[in-house]
Every structure is written in structure tokens, then in C-alpha cells.
Design an enzyme around this catalytic site. Sequence first.
Site, mmCIF file in Angstrom:
data_model
loop_
_atom_site.group_PDB
_atom_site.id
_atom_site.type_symbol
_atom_site.label_atom_id
_atom_site.label_comp_id
_atom_site.label_asym_id
_atom_site.label_seq_id
_atom_site.Cartn_x
_atom_site.Cartn_y
_atom_site.Cartn_z
ATOM 1 N N LYS A 134 89.521 -27.912 9.957
ATOM 2 C CA LYS A 134 89.391 -28.109 11.405
ATOM 3 C C LYS A 134 87.910 -27.989 11.779
ATOM 4 O O LYS A 134 87.113 -27.474 10.993
ATOM 5 C CB LYS A 134 90.186 -27.030 12.139
ATOM 6 C CG LYS A 134 91.667 -27.006 11.777
ATOM 7 C CD LYS A 134 92.388 -25.821 12.399
ATOM 8 C CE LYS A 134 93.877 -25.841 12.093
ATOM 9 N NZ LYS A 134 94.592 -24.682 12.625
ATOM 10 N N ARG A 142 106.626 -19.371 14.866
ATOM 11 C CA ARG A 142 106.981 -19.632 16.268
ATOM 12 C C ARG A 142 108.169 -20.575 16.356
ATOM 13 O O ARG A 142 109.106 -20.353 17.091
ATOM 14 C CB ARG A 142 105.794 -20.260 17.011
ATOM 15 C CG ARG A 142 104.610 -19.340 17.188
ATOM 16 C CD ARG A 142 103.365 -20.104 17.554
ATOM 17 N NE ARG A 142 103.013 -21.057 16.504
ATOM 18 C CZ ARG A 142 102.034 -21.935 16.567
ATOM 19 N NH1 ARG A 142 101.311 -22.025 17.650
ATOM 20 N NH2 ARG A 142 101.782 -22.733 15.552
ATOM 21 N N SER A 145 96.094 -21.995 19.678
ATOM 22 C CA SER A 145 94.662 -21.955 19.968
ATOM 23 C C SER A 145 94.203 -23.266 20.605
ATOM 24 O O SER A 145 93.350 -23.264 21.496
ATOM 25 C CB SER A 145 93.878 -21.700 18.685
ATOM 26 O OG SER A 145 94.211 -20.445 18.179
HETATM 27 N N1 COA Z 1 100.753 -17.233 17.845
HETATM 28 C C1 COA Z 1 99.935 -18.142 18.373
HETATM 29 N N2 COA Z 1 99.431 -19.167 17.681
HETATM 30 C C2 COA Z 1 99.757 -19.250 16.397
HETATM 31 C C3 COA Z 1 100.602 -18.325 15.774
HETATM 32 C C4 COA Z 1 101.117 -17.279 16.567
HETATM 33 N N3 COA Z 1 101.949 -16.364 16.078
HETATM 34 N N4 COA Z 1 100.757 -18.676 14.497
HETATM 35 C C5 COA Z 1 100.030 -19.792 14.316
HETATM 36 N N5 COA Z 1 99.436 -20.134 15.467
HETATM 37 C C6 COA Z 1 98.639 -21.341 15.710
HETATM 38 C C7 COA Z 1 97.181 -21.203 15.593
HETATM 39 O O1 COA Z 1 96.601 -20.838 16.825
HETATM 40 C C8 COA Z 1 96.783 -22.594 15.191
HETATM 41 O O2 COA Z 1 96.804 -23.397 16.347
HETATM 42 P P1 COA Z 1 95.909 -24.695 16.505
HETATM 43 O O3 COA Z 1 96.286 -25.620 15.387
HETATM 44 O O4 COA Z 1 96.336 -25.177 17.841
HETATM 45 O O5 COA Z 1 94.482 -24.299 16.455
HETATM 46 C C9 COA Z 1 97.909 -23.026 14.298
HETATM 47 O O6 COA Z 1 99.006 -22.280 14.704
HETATM 48 C C10 COA Z 1 97.745 -22.753 12.836
HETATM 49 O O7 COA Z 1 96.655 -21.951 12.651
HETATM 50 P P2 COA Z 1 96.491 -20.721 11.671
HETATM 51 O O8 COA Z 1 97.610 -19.769 11.746
HETATM 52 O O9 COA Z 1 95.147 -20.184 11.945
HETATM 53 O O10 COA Z 1 96.628 -21.360 10.315
HETATM 54 P P3 COA Z 1 95.729 -22.446 9.690
HETATM 55 O O11 COA Z 1 96.640 -23.584 9.438
HETATM 56 O O12 COA Z 1 94.499 -22.713 10.455
HETATM 57 O O13 COA Z 1 95.301 -21.724 8.356
HETATM 58 C C11 COA Z 1 95.655 -20.613 6.245
HETATM 59 C C12 COA Z 1 96.251 -21.272 7.466
HETATM 60 C C13 COA Z 1 94.335 -19.933 6.558
HETATM 61 C C14 COA Z 1 96.644 -19.553 5.830
HETATM 62 C C15 COA Z 1 95.537 -21.668 5.145
HETATM 63 O O14 COA Z 1 94.848 -22.783 5.633
HETATM 64 C C16 COA Z 1 94.833 -21.138 3.918
HETATM 65 O O15 COA Z 1 95.316 -20.276 3.227
HETATM 66 N N6 COA Z 1 93.637 -21.687 3.613
HETATM 67 C C17 COA Z 1 92.820 -21.285 2.461
HETATM 68 C C18 COA Z 1 92.948 -22.268 1.307
HETATM 69 C C19 COA Z 1 94.229 -22.028 0.566
HETATM 70 O O16 COA Z 1 94.398 -21.033 -0.111
HETATM 71 N N7 COA Z 1 95.192 -22.948 0.715
HETATM 72 C C20 COA Z 1 96.490 -22.724 0.156
HETATM 73 C C21 COA Z 1 97.058 -23.867 -0.573
HETATM 74 S S1 COA Z 1 95.964 -24.735 -1.659
#
Ligand code: COA
Length: 162
Positions: free
Chosen positions: A41, A92, A130
Site C-alpha cells: 500500500k 470483522r 483505515s
Molecule cells: N478494525 C478496524 N480495521 C481493521 C481491523 C479491525 N479489527 N482489522 C483490519 N482492519 C483494516 C485495516 O484498517 C486495513 O484497512 P484499509 O485496507 O482500509 O487500510 C485492512 O483492514 C487490512 O489492514 P491490516 O490489518 O493492517 O492488514 P494488512 O493487510 O495491511 O497487513 C499483514 C497484513 C501485515 C499481516 C501482512 O501483510 C503481512 O504479514 N505482511 C508481511 C509479509 C508476509 O509475511 N506475508 C505473508 C505471506 S507471504
Amino acid sequence: MKIGVYPGTFDPMTNGHLHILKEASALFDKVYIAVLTNSGKSPVFSVEERLSMLREVIASEGLSNVETDSFGGLLVSYCREKGAEFIVRGLRTVSDFEYESGLDAVNRHMAPEIKTVYFMAALEQSFVSSSYIREMGHYGADISGLVPSAILNTISERLNQQ
Ligand code: COA
């Protein structure tokens, strides 16, 4: 000692994230809330801004067993580095479940010793994300009640400048 890692982009942290963090803080001896630095992102808030906001929220909520950190690369490698056996994630909606199932399968394939623990989002926060906060804030809508009060002004002012 039971250690959990709550990873995410937190761009910015919402009350939905705070709910999950509090649940994790109550369950584990120690929790690292870890900002992903190399997300696909394009975050609005810098890593340092996000860490600073997380620190403010943790202090204002008195979550003494929670530490902020950032990480790049694989989540399971970061967990191993921290000696954490647990990943914390929130659910969620059904679409979160689908996304999380895939993530869990890949992480378990790479690190079977690390388990993911899921907390259900609070019902009243289940629509919060977010990106909604960023969009609402950008157009000057009221985001109080959706983000932690300790960082409400910081988020509103910053998004309004966008
Ligand atoms: N309440 C409010 N919002 C929530 C939420 C909650 N309980 N749970 C998730 N969200 C939202 C976030 O705000 C975000 O919203 P947006 O897309 O509108 O910005 C979205 O859901 C997902 O975000 P987030 O929970 O931050 O997850 P992510 O998808 O950005 O990252 C990781 C997830 C960090 C766990 C994952 O990308 C990761 O592990 N990355 C490292 C590389 C890796 O090891 N990958 C694994 C496979 S190879």
C-alpha cells in the site's frame, strides 16, 4: 512467557484496532504491535508518525505490556526474532475471514510452530477501516468515536492538510 505480535499497516490506527489490541493485551504476557514498513500500500502516514500515534494510544490506555515496533520482510521471521509464538489478527466480516484463511495457511506452511489467534471486532466497529478514516478525514467529516481519542486531533489535522 506468552508473546503475541499484532501486525498491520495502521494507516492510521482505528478504534477497531484498539479493541483487538486490548483483547491481546489481556490475553498475552507481552504484545508487540508492529507496523509493516514495506507494505504494497502507499501509506499516508509515515512509519514514524504511525509509531508515534501507537505510542500515544498505548500510554493513554495504560497498556503496560504492549510495545511498539516496525518490521519489514516476512511476518513469521519477525515473530521468531521476537520469540513470539502467536500472531494476533482481528475479524470483522466474512471477507476478512477469507483473506485471513489464506494468510494463516501460508504462515503455517512456513512456520508451523507459530499460531494465529483471532479476535472478533466489536460489532459497532465492524464497518471501520483505515481507508474510510482517511477518506472521511480528508473531506473534513467527523471521525470522533472511530479513532482513539488520544490521536483524534493528530489524525484530523494531518488528513485535512492532504
Ligand atoms: N478494525 C478496524 N480495521 C481493521 C481491523 C479491525 N479489527 N482489522 C483490519 N482492519 C483494516 C485495516 O484498517 C486495513 O484497512 P484499509 O485496507 O482500509 O487500510 C485492512 O483492514 C487490512 O489492514 P491490516 O490489518 O493492517 O492488514 P494488512 O493487510 O495491511 O497487513 C499483514 C497484513 C501485515 C499481516 C501482512 O501483510 C503481512 O504479514 N505482511 C508481511 C509479509 C508476509 O509475511 N506475508 C505473508 C505471506 S507471504
